[in-house]
Design an enzyme around this catalytic site. Structure first.
Site, PDB file in Angstrom:
ATOM      1  N   ASP A   1      -5.957  -3.184  -2.352  1.00  0.00           N
ATOM      2  CA  ASP A   1      -4.874  -2.848  -1.433  1.00  0.00           C
ATOM      3  C   ASP A   1      -4.124  -4.077  -0.927  1.00  0.00           C
ATOM      4  O   ASP A   1      -4.714  -5.041  -0.450  1.00  0.00           O
ATOM      5  CB  ASP A   1      -5.475  -2.093  -0.244  1.00  0.00           C
ATOM      6  CG  ASP A   1      -4.450  -1.409   0.617  1.00  0.00           C
ATOM      7  OD1 ASP A   1      -3.617  -2.104   1.206  1.00  0.00           O
ATOM      8  OD2 ASP A   1      -4.482  -0.168   0.692  1.00  0.00           O
TER       9      ASP A   1
ATOM     10  N   SER B   1       0.829  -1.201   0.000  1.00  0.00           N
ATOM     11  CA  SER B   1       0.000   0.000   0.000  1.00  0.00           C
ATOM     12  C   SER B   1       0.874   1.266   0.000  1.00  0.00           C
ATOM     13  O   SER B   1       1.704   1.438  -0.886  1.00  0.00           O
ATOM     14  CB  SER B   1      -0.968  -0.032   1.183  1.00  0.00           C
ATOM     15  OG  SER B   1      -2.005   0.914   1.018  1.00  0.00           O
TER      16      SER B   1
END
Length: 301
Positions: A155, A41
């Site tokens: 993510d 991320s």
């Protein structure tokens, strides 16, 4: 005397990831050389840009954004897959930092995302750096999934918030340094010299966006307060549950791997989209890293 070499792992954690910049600066100032990076991320964002040699340029850009600037980079949409498209911020990034292929980076770099609909972890080792980062930062319910070669990605922090398993086999002498942005409240740092203004600023929104105002405020409203389930919407509960799972998964990953230096940043340090606090978070990352290095070096003597 040769530099001490480091394999660096940068975790997920939204705007708290600006602390990653401070971590990298502190490592370099302390005589450590980063020889490989794995990120998830926002850890993929900072790690990739550093591996490409453009971290100073990115730091200068992000530290000059205020809350209105950050808000202006949010291309809101009515899509049920996420209320931010994510195209606008990456278009802005590519104006100051050129894209490149991961395999051409001077420092070995890998990042992780979750492939839809299989739910399997996908590790990006080659191809467009920004495409890989865009996939890795696609926070569920916030940013729309990234679409690459006909596949969608979410993510990387969902399955692997601290991707220690992505590091290449350590060379003799390499240290493993990991940064956990989802640390306990005890890791919170208060900087007196930084005035904290927790009131979010909003420009006039189109009528159809008013519904998102309260939702957006949750992510830019300053240090997160004690969560209460009372009055939470179904989306709030979903995000809260995701945070709890991420915290527990991070703890489990850390326990299962040998880490030489661990830098912990409290989850309560900043909201997910509080990128206007970059300068403060960078300083926190620097301070926490200097402390962790001192503790490691004193213990190894």
């Amino acid at each position: 005397m040769s530099k001490k070499t480091v394999s660096l792992v940068l975790s997920s954690g939204g705007a708290r990831g600006m602390a990653h910049i401070g971590v990298i600066e502190a490592l370099e100032e302390s005589g450590y050389q980063i020889v490989s990076i794995a990120g998830s991320s926002v850890g993929a964002l900072v790690g990739g840009i550093y591996a490409a040699g453009h971290l100073p340029k990115y730091k200068d850009w992000i530290c000059n954004l205020d809350r209105i600037d950050v808000f202006g980079l949010m291309d809101f949409t009515l899509s049920t897959k996420g209320f931010i498209k994510g195209n606008k911020v990456f278009a802005a990034l590519e104006k100051i930092i050129p894209d490149c292929d991961i395999e051409d980076l001077d420092i070995p770099f890998q990042c992780t995302a979750v492939e839809l609909p299989s739910g399997k972890e996908h590790v990006f080792k080659k191809g467009s750096m920004f495409s890989a980062i865009r996939a890795s930062v696609s926070i569920p319910t916030v940013m729309q999934p990234a679409r690459i070669h006909g596949k969608e990605y979410l993510d990387g922090g969902i399955l692997n918030p601290i991707p220690l398993n992505l590091l290449p086999k350590k060379e003799i002498g390499d240290l493993t340094v990991a940064v956990d942005l989802n640390g306990p409240k005890e890791a919170f740092v208060s900087l007196e010299k930084v005035k904290k203004d927790t009131e979010a600023a909003f420009i006039k929104l189109p009528k159809w966006l008013e519904d998102y105002k309260e939702k957006f405020a949750k992510y830019v409203s300053g240090p997160e307060k004690e969560e209460k389930t009372k009055g939470m919407s179904s989306l709030d509960i979903l995000n809260y549950s995701f945070d709890l799972l991420t915290d527990k998964l991070s703890e489990l990953v850390i326990r299962q791997h040998e880490i030489d230096i661990l830098v912990e940043i409290s989850r309560t340090q900043a909201g997910t989209l509080e990128f206007h606090r970059a300068s403060e978070l960078i300083e926190i990352g620097r301070n926490k890293t200097f402390e962790a290095i001192a503790q490691y070096e004193n213990g190894s003597k």
